[in-house]
Design a protein around this motif. Structure first.
Motif, mmCIF file in Angstrom:
data_model
loop_
_atom_site.group_PDB
_atom_site.id
_atom_site.type_symbol
_atom_site.label_atom_id
_atom_site.label_comp_id
_atom_site.label_asym_id
_atom_site.label_seq_id
_atom_site.Cartn_x
_atom_site.Cartn_y
_atom_site.Cartn_z
ATOM 1 N N THR A 192 -0.795 -5.298 0.723
ATOM 2 C CA THR A 192 -0.302 -5.187 1.967
ATOM 3 C C THR A 192 -0.090 -4.342 3.136
ATOM 4 O O THR A 192 0.707 -3.492 1.794
ATOM 5 C CB THR A 192 0.845 -6.131 2.067
ATOM 6 N N PRO A 193 0.450 -3.822 3.815
ATOM 7 C CA PRO A 193 0.684 -2.515 4.332
ATOM 8 C C PRO A 193 1.920 -2.154 4.339
ATOM 9 O O PRO A 193 2.580 -1.709 4.585
ATOM 10 C CB PRO A 193 0.251 -3.271 6.035
ATOM 11 N N PRO B 281 -7.554 -1.539 -1.801
ATOM 12 C CA PRO B 281 -7.965 -0.246 -0.936
ATOM 13 C C PRO B 281 -9.233 -0.502 -0.752
ATOM 14 O O PRO B 281 -9.348 0.410 0.394
ATOM 15 C CB PRO B 281 -7.367 0.919 -1.652
ATOM 16 N N LEU C 1 -5.883 -5.423 5.570
ATOM 17 C CA LEU C 1 -5.232 -4.776 4.695
ATOM 18 C C LEU C 1 -4.549 -6.222 3.763
ATOM 19 O O LEU C 1 -4.391 -6.202 2.245
ATOM 20 C CB LEU C 1 -4.442 -4.147 5.042
ATOM 21 N N THR D 157 -9.818 -1.141 3.957
ATOM 22 C CA THR D 157 -9.719 0.148 3.847
ATOM 23 C C THR D 157 -9.921 -0.377 5.019
ATOM 24 O O THR D 157 -11.606 0.337 4.957
ATOM 25 C CB THR D 157 -9.405 1.432 3.507
ATOM 26 N N ASP E 10 0.821 -1.275 0.047
ATOM 27 C CA ASP E 10 0.433 0.292 0.191
ATOM 28 C C ASP E 10 0.927 1.511 -0.025
ATOM 29 O O ASP E 10 1.553 1.561 1.166
ATOM 30 C CB ASP E 10 -0.959 -0.347 0.948
ATOM 31 N N LEU F 198 -6.785 1.339 9.928
ATOM 32 C CA LEU F 198 -5.837 1.887 8.828
ATOM 33 C C LEU F 198 -5.406 3.617 7.939
ATOM 34 O O LEU F 198 -4.479 3.691 7.873
ATOM 35 C CB LEU F 198 -5.947 0.786 7.541
#
Lengths: 232, 331, 516
Positions: B196-197, C214, C208, C217, B159, C221
């Protein structure tokens, strides 16, 4: 002498007025239709229900301002008289010392009380391992040990069979005699009243009547009681 | 309100009992988490610098590069750090705008694929973003974004709002296809298994076999070759070029140890620092150490075109690019 | 009327705990707001995040609790070899760090997972775990064990006498459900639903990673991104407020739904033998399915970590020591906080509400806010241990209160009159009446606190510096350094320590046979 002096108890829209005296050493039954307020009445005497008006006196001294444990009485509830996680011995010992720190003579007195109610050898059992009669005996052993001048019974034996109940009532009589105690007993069963209590108070329609001699009352019951007792 | 004063009292008390290190001066370096980890370059660099500085080098850590900048902005002029290490060109604009940095005054010979003359920030390592794959599993490796879109390969990306490589990919597409970014993202969307983060989650999932390719660095395969003796990982070379990540450090103007801070920045482009970088941070060193690189680095793909937006461009295009990204992937 | 005089100190302790919770929550939020430079408004993307957050949390809560009911019933009425161990192991997913749990889940449901391999053998097209369903699946994996535990406690509170009654009256499955189980469930289920909903409300990594993009979300987050990507503290604060508002709404609905516990209780007798036949089959399959769902991913975590665990580098073992310190302190704080709020909550409602409210705060805002508050006064690194322990304890507090308060109120309803009539002092009442009834839930609550603290990777990240790393931090760093093997080993170590910590604390506090 127990005196209820123009007592009024109010709970939501229910009101009960009580005004009577019971002589020391008397044994009095409280009888009346379900929901008439019998438990509320003894709850007020024992200190669990607040008074709206009036006073409760014992031997002329006011007791309705005292916390339950300071009142000169022992009460047995319908259930939950024993703590399930404590042994029979400890449950009785609570009556001597609520902190369960007992001296040797106190321990002996607990054992003696258990012996008197016929529970010798049951000291280490937990309530779950007892029969209904044995549970009642344990609770009575504590009443015996506390030796308060007034014994209040809120139908603790209702669940027992007739023979067993008769045994318990005899035990109560014995304990009362030994401690020279006054007995106040709620019951549904006129036979119980006849067996233990020479006098009876009727609770109905928001009022108490009596005490009157039990025999006289049951022989010619007032209309409310007659209906309740199933006399036509 | 007794509680606040109680807390304040407790805080003051702790401040009093904190040992005051008056004898050895302390140099505090704010950096990202993986830099100071026991498997990162931190421990070796700390030992090498402390051998000569007569000081105590203390690392403060804060997540990754962006979290570090957030921490810096949060503490502002009260920051206890002297040096900030680990920003990249996507962050230096905001860092410069904060006015917290002082010129580093260094002019070493850098081996970075772009000309570098930033007075505030000095590079210490760099690499190219790339899609990494397992050569034993993936055939028909794409050589451009268009080929990737046309393939049936699955990819995992990060992300851009929470990850440095994620933001790197955003800028990569902006730099390579300024007019076609929306189209490229729309084309990529079906290829993306998940977002993924952070980098480590994405790379972990890729190693588990959750996707054919993962967004990482051209230098990533060196880790597998050197540390695991596994030559089966490679980065796909894209003809449109690869976006650069240049990691930089700067001196805070409010530093209480400005001389030590300058010494550290000077030390940063010397062997003691640079030799630790390739095989702990798995990036190219900004100045080639005398010992050179492990031969495994020779096997890595070297892109012919390096893409890099200037700090200003990156900062101004970021939010628009993010909207395009979100729009395309939210379908 | 209450004749026993509650010690003043007790009320003050509860007020102090409450004040600490409120101050930390509001103080942290206030600190964040005070540092924001301009006001913020919510964008359409934020509303989309709010919608997704609520949707996934609702689904997760509903499914977790629904599936937990048959499992809890089966576990409540069956006794079999290894039951205790199974109950403990099935609780493991809840205390696992989410990253570890996700790896386990992917090993089963991922592209190359066992499930898809089995489907391939049958010639069925593989399933894709990524999307809303993946998020919900993972949340059910985490929260099914907790839901089972909460509902199991409800079953444990059904007096054996009622079960005897139903057995003696020859109740069929439906009558038993209607007269015995449903009344209990209406008391237990809303609480369980709310707890799971609130946990999923602040979900971050799971949403996530498994959400697929997205679209998935969540608000937490968005808060993280506001801090980290936009450095927009005002937006972070307003998002945190929105998140808290949703949580508070859930709590209010819960308060309206929660019924008082019925006043009948039993004598700790053993229950009658459970029904056989179809019910037996149903129970067996419920337990088997749940065990399969929860234990297979766990087993895979174990298998992957096993080759690496003994060879783990020294820093990992040091981190274990640090984690144990944090967890010990956290359990101590949790014990004090939950004791104060439980005792003060016997006859009041606010302590419960306050304790639950700890769930609705954003961990990200709390961490950042505390950092802003502490930084100007002292080096935050000195505060890593107490702050982490406190935040962990506050996080575990809602679960502790859910376990403790109903049991405490029940004990009070059953035995307060007896205790009063015998003149038990407050201390004797505590020691002889309340504590024996609270031991088991207390053991569970503190054990949960210990395990949650061991597995938490939250505010410590903002505060710790070199040398203060906890085990989850080191695991994260191993992953960040490409060392997936060692990371798997560290994950296994974490699993072992969290489970051992759970069992140890539960047995130590709750006594033997504390597992029901």
């Amino acid at each position: 002498m127990l005196t209820l002096d123009e007592v009024t108890i109010t709970q939501d829209d229910f009101t009960l007025r009580a005004d009577f005296r019971i002589n020391a050493g008397a044994r009095v039954a409280i009888i009346g239709p379900s929901g008439a307020g019998k438990s509320t009445l003894v709850g007020a005497i024992a200190g669990f229900v607040p008074l709206a008006q009036g006073r409760v006196l014992w031997e002329g001294a006011r007791i309705d301002t005292l916390p339950p444990a300071k009142r000169p009485l022992s009460i047995l509830f319908q259930d939950n008289n024993l703590l399930p996680h404590l042994t029979v011995f400890d449950n009785v010992a609570l009556g001597v010392n609520p902190n369960l720190r007992l001296s040797a003579p106190q321990r002996a007195s607990v054992l003696h009380a258990l012996e008197q109610v016929g529970l010798e050898g049951f000291e280490t059992r937990k309530p779950a391992q007892l029969s209904g009669g044995q549970i009642s005996r344990t609770a009575l052993a504590r009443v015996l040990l506390r030796a308060r001048p007034l014994i209040v019974l809120d139908e603790p034996f209702a669940a027992l069979g007739p023979a067993l109940k008769a045994e318990m009532l005899d035990l109560v009589e014995g304990i009362a005699a030994q401690n020279r105690a006054t007995v106040l007993m709620i019951t549904h069963d006129p036979e119980d009243a006849r067996r233990l209590c020479p006098e009876t108070i009727v609770v109905a329609r928001g009022e108490t009547q009596g005490p009157t001699p039990t025999d006289v009352l049951l022989a010619d019951p007032p209309p409310d009681l007659a209906e309740y007792l199933g006399h036509s | 309100m007794r509680f606040p004063s109680f807390v304040a009292g407790a805080l003051a008390a702790t401040a009093l009992i904190t040992p005051v290190q008056a004898q050895t001066p302390q140099l505090r370096v704010l950096t990202y988490d993986s830099f100071i980890s026991d498997w990162g370059p931190g421990p070796a660099i700390e030992a090498a610098f402390e051998a000569n500085c007569g000081c105590d080098l203390v690392f403060e850590s804060a997540g990754d590069g962006a979290a570090m900048l957030a921490r810096l902005l949060l503490t502002g002029e009260r920051s206890t750090a002297d040096v900030v290490l680990g920003l990249d060109t996507n962050l230096t604009h905001a860092a410069e705008a904060s006015g917290l940095f002082a010129p580093h005054g260094q002019t070493p010979d850098l081996e970075v694929p772009v000309a570098w003359n930033d007075p505030l920030f000095l590079p210490y390592d760099w690499s190219w973003f790339a899609f990494v794959y397992d050569t034993t599993r993936t055939e028909n490796v794409p050589s451009s974004f268009d080929e990737l879109i046309a393939s049936d390969l699955s990819i995992i990306i990060q992300d851009p709002r929470s990850s440095t490589p994620g933001l790197g990919l955003l800028m990569w597409i902006e730099a390579a296809y300024p007019e076609r970014a929306a189209e490229i993202w729309a084309g990529l969307a079906p290829r993306i298994v998940t977002v993924t983060p952070g980098w480590s989650e994405a790379y972990g999932l890729f190693l588990e076999g959750e996707a054919d390719m993962v967004l990482s660095y051209t230098t990533s395969p060196a880790y597998h070759a050197i540390a695991e003796d596994n030559p089966n990982y490679a980065a796909a070379g894209f003809t449109e070029g690869h976006y650069l990540q240049v990691e930089v450090a700067g001196i805070l103007a409010n530093s209480s140890q400005p001389d030590l801070a300058r010494d550290f920045i000077a030390f940063m482009t010397t062997d003691g620092f640079q030799s630790a970088i390739p095989e702990t941070n798995w990036m190219y060193p900004a100045v080639m150490p005398e010992s050179g690189l492990n031969p495994a680095f020779d096997a890595l793909h070297v892109p012919e075109v390096s893409l890099l937006l200037t700090a200003e461009e990156a900062a101004t295009q970021r939010d628009g690019a993010l909207d395009v990204w979100r729009e395309a992937l939210a379908q | 009327m209450i004749w026993r005089i509650e010690p003043k100190a007790l009320l003050w302790a509860a007020v102090l705990v409450a004040a600490a919770l409120v101050l930390v929550n509001l103080g942290a939020l206030g600190a964040v707001i005070s540092r924001s430079e301009h006001g913020a408004t919510l964008t359409p993307a934020d509303w989309a995040a709010a919608r997704f957050t609520v949707t996934q949390a609702l689904w997760s809560a509903a499914l977790s609790v629904l599936l937990a009911i048959p499992v809890a019933r089966a576990l409540a009425r069956r006794r079999f070899f290894g039951r205790g161990l199974l109950v403990v192991l099935m609780g493991a997913p809840f205390i696992l760090p989410s990253l570890v749990a996700i790896t386990g889940l992917l090993a089963v449901f991922g592209r190359n997972g066992l499930f898809n391999e089995a489907l391939a053998l049958l010639g069925i097209a593989p399933i894709r775990i990524y999307g809303l369903h993946g998020v919900v699946l993972a949340h059910v994996f985490f929260n099914l064990p907790l839901s089972v535990r909460l509902i199991l406690q409800g079953w444990a509170r059904v007096p054996a006498e009622h079960q005897r009654l139903s057995a003696s009256l020859g109740f069929g499955a439906w009558a038993r459900f209607r007269h015995i189980e449903a009344p209990m469930l209406t008391r237990v289920v809303p609480g369980a639903l709310a707890v799971v909903f609130l946990i999923c409300l602040t979900s971050f990594a799971v949403a996530l990673i498994l959400g697929g993009g997205p679209r998935a979300t969540t608000l937490e987050l968005a808060i993280y991104q506001a801090f980290r990507f936009d450095f927009d503290l005002g937006r972070a604060a307003i998002l945190a407020l929105l998140q808290a508002a949703i949580g508070a709404a859930a709590l209010l609905i819960l308060a309206r739904l929660t019924l008082p516990d019925s006043g009948i209780s039993g004598l700790d007798r053993t229950a009658p033998p459970p029904p056989g036949g179809l019910a037996r089959l149903l129970d067996a399959s419920s337990i088997a399915m749940a065990a399969l769902f929860l234990l297979v991913p766990l087993t895979l975590v174990v298998l992957r970590g096993a080759p690496y665990i003994l060879g783990l580098p020294a820093p990992v073992w040091l981190a274990l020591w640090q984690s144990l310190k944090v967890a010990t302190l956290s359990v101590g704080l949790l014990a004090l906080m939950s004791a104060a709020l439980t005792l003060a909550g016997l006859h009041r409602r606010w302590p419960e509400g306050l304790g639950m409210a700890a769930l609705i705060a954003s961990p990200m805002v709390i961490g950042t806010g505390l950092f802003i508050l502490i930084h100007p006064i002292s080096d935050p690194a000195h505060w890593a241990l107490p702050v982490t322990a406190f935040v962990n304890a506050a996080m575990a507090l809602p679960f502790a209160l859910r376990a403790l308060l109903p049991a405490a109120r029940r004990a009070e309803a059953d035995f307060a009159r007896l205790s009063l009539s015998l003149g038990l002092s407050w201390r004797a009442h505590l020691r002889l009446v309340l504590w024996p009834r609270l031991r088991r839930p207390a053991g569970f609550a503190l054990a949960l606190g210990a395990a949650l603290s061991l597995g938490d990777l939250g505010v410590i990240v903002l505060f710790a510096q070199t040398g203060g790393e906890t085990l989850p931090m080191q695991m994260q760093r191993l992953m960040g350094a490409y060392r997936t093997g060692d990371a798997a080993g560290a994950a296994l170590l974490l699993l072992i320590v969290a489970l051992a910590g759970f069992v140890l604390v539960e047995r130590l506090i709750g006594g033997r046979n504390a597992d029901a």
